[in-house]
Write an enzyme that holds these catalytic residues in place. Sequence first.
Site, PDB file in Angstrom:
ATOM      1  N   CYS A   1      13.657  -7.969  13.019  1.00  0.00           N
ATOM      2  CA  CYS A   1      13.962  -8.392  11.653  1.00  0.00           C
ATOM      3  C   CYS A   1      14.563  -9.795  11.748  1.00  0.00           C
ATOM      4  CB  CYS A   1      14.946  -7.391  11.054  1.00  0.00           C
ATOM      5  SG  CYS A   1      15.416  -7.765   9.378  1.00  0.00           S
TER       6      CYS A   1
ATOM      7  N   CYS B   1     -15.363   1.116   3.257  1.00  0.00           N
ATOM      8  CA  CYS B   1     -13.945   1.413   3.505  1.00  0.00           C
ATOM      9  C   CYS B   1     -13.360   0.438   4.529  1.00  0.00           C
ATOM     10  CB  CYS B   1     -13.830   2.841   4.026  1.00  0.00           C
ATOM     11  SG  CYS B   1     -12.192   3.242   4.623  1.00  0.00           S
TER      12      CYS B   1
END
Length: 280
Positions: free
Chosen positions: A113, A136
Amino acid sequence: MNNDYFSHLTPEERHIIKDKGTETPFTGEYNDFFKAGIFICRACKSPLYESNTKFDSGCGWPSFDDEINGAINRHEDFNGGRVRTEICCAKCDGHLGHVFHGEQITKKDTRHCVNSLSIQFKPYENLEQATFGSGCFWQVEKIFKEIKGVYLSSVGYMGGETKNPNYQDVCKGDTNHAEVVDLYFNPEVISYYQILNIFWENHNPTTLNRQGVDEGTQYRSVVFYYSNEQKEIVERTILEQSKNWINPIATQLISASTFYRAEEYHQNYLNKNNLGSCGI
Ligand SMILES: [Zn+2]
């Protein structure tokens, strides 16, 4: 810390990198940013993260599930009443953020992070972009992810009228967006022509707005081109392909527009969920 690395920083950057600050979530320039390149340390310019390890964790800060070997140092951080693992640039020791494990968002189960202000993006200028739809997008991405020379693949939506569409919008079939795979590849390793041949080999381009059981405009066969050169190569392959099919090729050829990256759980979906193909 060697101050030479930090003297050029703005007060805001210095607050994060030197004083171990945290920028407000969802405000950094790289939070919602997915281009092909490398992220370097804003202070000392060392390479830290490849952009193909970046993902959208929803936390509001840039998230990476792997680091460049040897680029990151870890320190235990007891601030805030809990133990976390702080991550710093291995060269200048500038603060980047924290690293977390066990959230199961990506296969590597790791989330670096990182503050946007701690890093800087350098694009890979040698890579070429290719975007197309052929049913897809889970399946199409799985095929291309494994191709040598493909650096970055993402699934998303292109070609419709709605801004920032989500999966539910596109599934309803009235946004006119196609489910697409967006690739950055190295043309010195694999050519656009070769990429297109893989595209043609892996779907039926003659069924209008349908691939197998998947029906709707979102499943249409479509190539989005980024240059006249790409457009001409697609036109050439359409002529070549038309010899292989009884019915005419229904594939659309459209100039590329905004690529809207799909929700994180769709990225690398079949590999993440250990599935071989769609519809299982
Ligand atoms: Zn550094």
